[in-house]
Design an enzyme around this catalytic site. Structure first.
Site, PDB file in Angstrom:
ATOM      1  N   HIS A 298       0.833  -1.209   0.000  1.00 43.99           N
ATOM      2  CA  HIS A 298       0.000   0.000   0.000  1.00 43.99           C
ATOM      3  C   HIS A 298       0.867   1.259   0.000  1.00 43.99           C
ATOM      4  O   HIS A 298       0.624   2.185  -0.770  1.00 43.99           O
ATOM      5  CB  HIS A 298      -0.959   0.000   1.193  1.00 43.99           C
TER       6      HIS A 298
ATOM      7  N   HIS B  85      -9.162  -1.410  -5.080  1.00 43.13           N
ATOM      8  CA  HIS B  85      -8.075  -1.834  -4.198  1.00 43.13           C
ATOM      9  C   HIS B  85      -7.131  -2.794  -4.925  1.00 43.13           C
ATOM     10  O   HIS B  85      -5.920  -2.774  -4.699  1.00 43.13           O
ATOM     11  CB  HIS B  85      -8.606  -2.482  -2.915  1.00 43.13           C
TER      12      HIS B  85
ATOM     13  N   ASP C 299      -3.170  -2.354  -5.144  1.00 41.25           N
ATOM     14  CA  ASP C 299      -2.183  -3.408  -4.851  1.00 41.25           C
ATOM     15  C   ASP C 299      -1.250  -3.642  -6.041  1.00 41.25           C
ATOM     16  O   ASP C 299      -0.043  -3.818  -5.878  1.00 41.25           O
ATOM     17  CB  ASP C 299      -2.889  -4.732  -4.528  1.00 41.25           C
TER      18      ASP C 299
ATOM     19  N   HIS D 200      -1.034 -11.137  -5.685  1.00 40.54           N
ATOM     20  CA  HIS D 200       0.338 -10.664  -5.432  1.00 40.54           C
ATOM     21  C   HIS D 200       1.346 -11.594  -6.115  1.00 40.54           C
ATOM     22  O   HIS D 200       2.343 -11.142  -6.668  1.00 40.54           O
ATOM     23  CB  HIS D 200       0.623 -10.583  -3.936  1.00 40.54           C
TER      24      HIS D 200
HETATM   25 ZN    ZN Z   1      -3.981  -4.465  -0.438  1.00 43.07          ZN
END
Ligand code: ZN
Length: 259
Positions: free
Chosen positions: A59, A214, A218, A241
Protein backbone atom coordinates in the site's frame (compact mmCIF):
# COMPACT_ATOMS: atom_id res chain seq x y z
CA UNK A 1 -1.71 -2.34 13.64
CA UNK A 2 -0.18 -4.90 11.29
CA UNK A 3 -3.02 -6.64 9.42
CA UNK A 4 -1.44 -10.09 9.39
CA UNK A 5 0.84 -10.07 12.44
CA UNK A 6 -1.66 -8.26 14.70
CA UNK A 7 1.28 -6.36 16.21
CA UNK A 8 1.41 -2.63 16.81
CA UNK A 9 3.44 -1.02 14.07
CA UNK A 10 5.17 2.30 13.65
CA UNK A 11 7.19 3.58 10.71
CA UNK A 12 9.27 6.66 10.08
CA UNK A 13 9.74 7.87 6.53
CA UNK A 14 12.58 10.15 5.46
CA UNK A 15 13.88 11.44 2.14
CA UNK A 16 17.10 9.78 0.99
CA UNK A 17 19.91 10.92 -1.27
CA UNK A 18 19.39 10.89 -5.05
CA UNK A 19 19.74 7.26 -6.07
CA UNK A 20 16.16 6.60 -7.13
CA UNK A 21 15.53 3.93 -4.53
CA UNK A 22 13.09 3.16 -1.77
CA UNK A 23 14.75 1.21 1.03
CA UNK A 24 13.22 -0.36 4.15
CA UNK A 25 15.40 -0.39 7.26
CA UNK A 26 14.86 -2.52 10.34
CA UNK A 27 16.76 -4.76 12.75
CA UNK A 28 20.00 -3.32 11.43
CA UNK A 29 19.35 -4.45 7.83
CA UNK A 30 18.57 -2.57 4.61
CA UNK A 31 15.96 -4.05 2.28
CA UNK A 32 15.60 -2.23 -1.07
CA UNK A 33 12.02 -2.27 -2.41
CA UNK A 34 12.94 -4.41 -5.41
CA UNK A 35 11.37 -7.58 -6.78
CA UNK A 36 14.52 -9.60 -6.08
CA UNK A 37 13.85 -9.09 -2.35
CA UNK A 38 10.29 -10.50 -2.40
CA UNK A 39 10.23 -13.55 -0.12
CA UNK A 40 6.47 -14.21 0.06
CA UNK A 41 3.24 -13.26 -1.70
CA UNK A 42 0.84 -15.09 0.60
CA UNK A 43 -2.07 -12.62 1.10
CA UNK A 44 0.35 -9.66 1.05
CA UNK A 45 3.74 -8.79 -0.43
CA UNK A 46 6.64 -9.48 1.93
CA UNK A 47 10.18 -8.30 1.39
CA UNK A 48 13.14 -9.82 3.18
CA UNK A 49 16.90 -9.91 3.30
CA UNK A 50 19.45 -11.61 5.56
CA UNK A 51 16.73 -13.08 7.78
CA UNK A 52 14.82 -9.79 8.30
CA UNK A 53 11.37 -9.41 6.76
CA UNK A 54 8.75 -6.72 6.33
CA UNK A 55 5.14 -7.64 5.41
CA UNK A 56 2.41 -5.72 3.57
CA UNK A 57 4.62 -3.23 1.76
CA UNK A 58 2.22 -2.86 -1.18
CA UNK A 59 0.00 0.00 0.00
CA UNK A 60 2.78 2.42 0.86
CA UNK A 61 4.66 1.47 -2.32
CA UNK A 62 1.51 1.99 -4.39
CA UNK A 63 1.17 5.53 -3.10
CA UNK A 64 4.87 6.22 -3.79
CA UNK A 65 4.52 4.88 -7.33
CA UNK A 66 1.38 6.89 -8.08
CA UNK A 67 2.87 10.09 -6.62
CA UNK A 68 6.20 9.54 -8.39
CA UNK A 69 8.15 9.31 -5.12
CA UNK A 70 11.32 7.27 -5.43
CA UNK A 71 13.96 8.39 -2.94
CA UNK A 72 12.88 7.26 0.46
CA UNK A 73 14.15 5.55 3.60
CA UNK A 74 11.46 3.75 5.58
CA UNK A 75 12.37 2.69 9.12
CA UNK A 76 10.21 -0.02 10.71
CA UNK A 77 10.01 -1.25 14.29
CA UNK A 78 7.87 -4.38 13.82
CA UNK A 79 7.75 -6.71 10.83
CA UNK A 80 4.66 -5.33 9.12
CA UNK A 81 3.68 -1.89 7.86
CA UNK A 82 0.65 -0.43 9.65
CA UNK A 83 -2.60 -1.27 7.87
CA UNK A 84 -4.26 2.01 9.06
CA UNK A 85 -7.81 1.97 7.68
CA UNK A 86 -6.93 -0.67 5.05
CA UNK A 87 -6.28 1.94 2.35
CA UNK A 88 -3.49 4.42 1.72
CA UNK A 89 -5.67 7.49 2.31
CA UNK A 90 -3.98 8.50 5.58
CA UNK A 91 -0.51 7.86 4.16
CA UNK A 92 -1.41 10.14 1.24
CA UNK A 93 -2.45 12.91 3.65
CA UNK A 94 0.81 12.49 5.60
CA UNK A 95 2.95 12.56 2.45
CA UNK A 96 1.14 15.58 1.07
CA UNK A 97 1.46 17.49 4.34
CA UNK A 98 5.19 16.69 4.51
CA UNK A 99 5.62 18.03 0.96
CA UNK A 100 7.25 16.50 -2.08
CA UNK A 101 10.45 17.84 -3.57
CA UNK A 102 11.33 17.56 -7.25
CA UNK A 103 14.93 16.41 -7.56
CA UNK A 104 17.42 17.29 -10.24
CA UNK A 105 17.84 13.77 -11.61
CA UNK A 106 16.37 11.59 -14.33
CA UNK A 107 13.80 8.97 -13.43
CA UNK A 108 14.53 5.35 -14.27
CA UNK A 109 12.00 4.06 -16.80
CA UNK A 110 11.16 0.53 -17.97
CA UNK A 111 9.43 0.51 -21.35
CA UNK A 112 7.47 -2.64 -22.20
CA UNK A 113 8.63 -3.24 -25.78
CA UNK A 114 6.87 -6.53 -26.53
CA UNK A 115 3.85 -8.43 -25.28
CA UNK A 116 4.40 -10.24 -21.98
CA UNK A 117 1.82 -12.62 -20.49
CA UNK A 118 1.92 -14.46 -17.19
CA UNK A 119 -0.78 -17.04 -16.52
CA UNK A 120 -1.71 -18.87 -13.32
CA UNK A 121 -4.89 -20.96 -13.56
CA UNK A 122 -7.63 -18.56 -14.67
CA UNK A 123 -5.60 -15.48 -13.72
CA UNK A 124 -3.58 -13.60 -16.32
CA UNK A 125 -1.54 -10.42 -16.55
CA UNK A 126 -0.58 -9.09 -19.95
CA UNK A 127 1.75 -6.19 -20.62
CA UNK A 128 1.92 -4.43 -23.97
CA UNK A 129 3.78 -1.48 -25.44
CA UNK A 130 2.11 1.91 -25.03
CA UNK A 131 3.33 5.50 -25.01
CA UNK A 132 1.93 5.94 -21.50
CA UNK A 133 1.42 3.92 -18.37
CA UNK A 134 -1.98 2.44 -17.62
CA UNK A 135 -3.47 -0.51 -15.78
CA UNK A 136 -6.72 -2.31 -16.49
CA UNK A 137 -8.11 -4.88 -14.09
CA UNK A 138 -11.03 -7.28 -14.06
CA UNK A 139 -12.05 -9.31 -11.03
CA UNK A 140 -14.63 -12.07 -10.72
CA UNK A 141 -14.96 -13.79 -7.33
CA UNK A 142 -18.17 -15.54 -8.36
CA UNK A 143 -19.77 -13.81 -5.37
CA UNK A 144 -23.33 -12.41 -5.30
CA UNK A 145 -22.33 -9.11 -3.69
CA UNK A 146 -19.08 -8.37 -5.53
CA UNK A 147 -19.98 -9.55 -9.04
CA UNK A 148 -17.64 -8.76 -11.93
CA UNK A 149 -15.79 -5.43 -11.59
CA UNK A 150 -13.58 -3.84 -14.26
CA UNK A 151 -11.70 -0.56 -14.08
CA UNK A 152 -8.81 1.33 -15.71
CA UNK A 153 -6.20 3.56 -14.13
CA UNK A 154 -4.34 6.01 -16.34
CA UNK A 155 -1.25 7.33 -14.57
CA UNK A 156 -2.88 10.37 -12.99
CA UNK A 157 -1.82 11.44 -9.50
CA UNK A 158 -5.07 13.27 -8.71
CA UNK A 159 -7.18 10.38 -9.99
CA UNK A 160 -5.20 8.01 -7.77
CA UNK A 161 -5.59 10.17 -4.67
CA UNK A 162 -9.32 10.60 -5.20
CA UNK A 163 -10.42 7.28 -6.59
CA UNK A 164 -7.90 4.61 -5.60
CA UNK A 165 -6.06 5.68 -2.42
CA UNK A 166 -9.23 5.42 -0.24
CA UNK A 167 -10.10 1.89 -1.49
CA UNK A 168 -9.66 -0.54 1.40
CA UNK A 169 -8.29 -4.02 1.82
CA UNK A 170 -11.16 -6.48 1.72
CA UNK A 171 -11.95 -9.92 2.98
CA UNK A 172 -14.72 -12.48 2.67
CA UNK A 173 -16.40 -13.32 5.98
CA UNK A 174 -16.20 -17.05 5.30
CA UNK A 175 -12.44 -16.86 4.68
CA UNK A 176 -11.44 -14.86 7.73
CA UNK A 177 -11.50 -17.79 10.19
CA UNK A 178 -9.44 -19.86 7.74
CA UNK A 179 -6.87 -17.05 7.48
CA UNK A 180 -6.54 -16.89 11.23
CA UNK A 181 -5.97 -20.65 11.33
CA UNK A 182 -2.93 -20.19 9.09
CA UNK A 183 -1.79 -17.25 11.22
CA UNK A 184 -2.84 -14.47 8.86
CA UNK A 185 -5.22 -11.52 9.29
CA UNK A 186 -4.63 -11.50 13.06
CA UNK A 187 -4.96 -7.71 13.16
CA UNK A 188 -7.96 -7.58 10.80
CA UNK A 189 -11.14 -5.83 11.96
CA UNK A 190 -14.05 -3.84 10.59
CA UNK A 191 -11.88 -0.74 11.15
CA UNK A 192 -9.24 -1.78 8.64
CA UNK A 193 -10.91 -3.97 6.04
CA UNK A 194 -14.06 -4.06 3.96
CA UNK A 195 -15.67 -7.33 5.02
CA UNK A 196 -18.08 -9.01 2.63
CA UNK A 197 -20.81 -11.49 3.55
CA UNK A 198 -22.97 -13.51 1.18
CA UNK A 199 -25.84 -11.02 1.62
CA UNK A 200 -23.95 -7.73 1.64
CA UNK A 201 -21.09 -5.62 2.90
CA UNK A 202 -20.67 -5.42 6.70
CA UNK A 203 -20.17 -1.66 6.39
CA UNK A 204 -20.94 0.75 3.56
CA UNK A 205 -18.36 0.52 0.76
CA UNK A 206 -16.60 3.77 -0.19
CA UNK A 207 -17.19 3.04 -3.89
CA UNK A 208 -19.58 0.57 -5.54
CA UNK A 209 -16.48 -1.08 -7.07
CA UNK A 210 -14.13 -0.58 -4.12
CA UNK A 211 -12.67 -4.08 -4.53
CA UNK A 212 -11.33 -3.64 -8.06
CA UNK A 213 -10.01 -0.22 -7.03
CA UNK A 214 -8.08 -1.83 -4.20
CA UNK A 215 -6.83 -4.54 -6.58
CA UNK A 216 -5.39 -1.80 -8.82
CA UNK A 217 -3.88 -0.10 -5.75
CA UNK A 218 -2.18 -3.41 -4.85
CA UNK A 219 -1.01 -3.89 -8.44
CA UNK A 220 0.64 -0.45 -8.51
CA UNK A 221 2.49 -1.30 -5.29
CA UNK A 222 3.74 -4.60 -6.69
CA UNK A 223 4.65 -3.04 -10.07
CA UNK A 224 6.80 -0.46 -8.22
CA UNK A 225 9.09 -3.34 -7.23
CA UNK A 226 10.51 -3.05 -10.76
CA UNK A 227 12.41 -0.08 -9.29
CA UNK A 228 11.34 2.12 -12.21
CA UNK A 229 8.41 3.98 -13.72
CA UNK A 230 6.75 1.71 -16.26
CA UNK A 231 5.88 2.77 -19.77
CA UNK A 232 3.29 0.38 -21.16
CA UNK A 233 -0.24 -0.91 -20.69
CA UNK A 234 -0.87 -3.71 -18.23
CA UNK A 235 -4.14 -5.63 -18.16
CA UNK A 236 -4.96 -8.15 -15.46
CA UNK A 237 -7.75 -10.65 -15.00
CA UNK A 238 -8.09 -11.87 -11.39
CA UNK A 239 -4.59 -10.76 -10.37
CA UNK A 240 -2.86 -11.78 -7.15
CA UNK A 241 0.34 -10.66 -5.43
CA UNK A 242 1.97 -13.88 -6.66
CA UNK A 243 1.07 -13.16 -10.29
CA UNK A 244 1.97 -9.45 -10.02
CA UNK A 245 5.43 -10.34 -8.73
CA UNK A 246 5.96 -12.96 -11.45
CA UNK A 247 4.98 -10.35 -14.02
CA UNK A 248 7.45 -7.80 -12.63
CA UNK A 249 10.24 -10.40 -12.64
CA UNK A 250 9.51 -11.19 -16.28
CA UNK A 251 9.31 -7.50 -17.23
CA UNK A 252 12.63 -6.75 -15.53
CA UNK A 253 14.38 -9.79 -17.05
CA UNK A 254 13.15 -8.98 -20.58
CA UNK A 255 14.32 -5.41 -20.12
CA UNK A 256 17.85 -6.60 -19.49
CA UNK A 257 17.84 -9.19 -22.32
CA UNK A 258 18.56 -8.44 -26.02
CA UNK A 259 15.58 -7.91 -28.35
ZN1 ZN B 1 -3.98 -4.47 -0.44
Amino acid sequence: MGLHTGELSRIRVEPSCIDGRIVFHGEGKDIPALVENVISTKRCTTLGKDGVKIHTVEHLLSLCYAMGIDNLNIYFESNELPILDGSCKDLAIAFQSAGIKVLDALKKVIAIDREISIVDGDSIITGMPSANFSIGCMIDYNHPVVGVQTLFYRDDNDDFLQNFAPARTFGFWEEIEKLREIDLARGGSLDNALVIKKDGYMMPPRFPDEIVRHKILDMLGDMSLSGAQIQGHIFAIKPSHKLNVQFVKEMVSIQSSPK
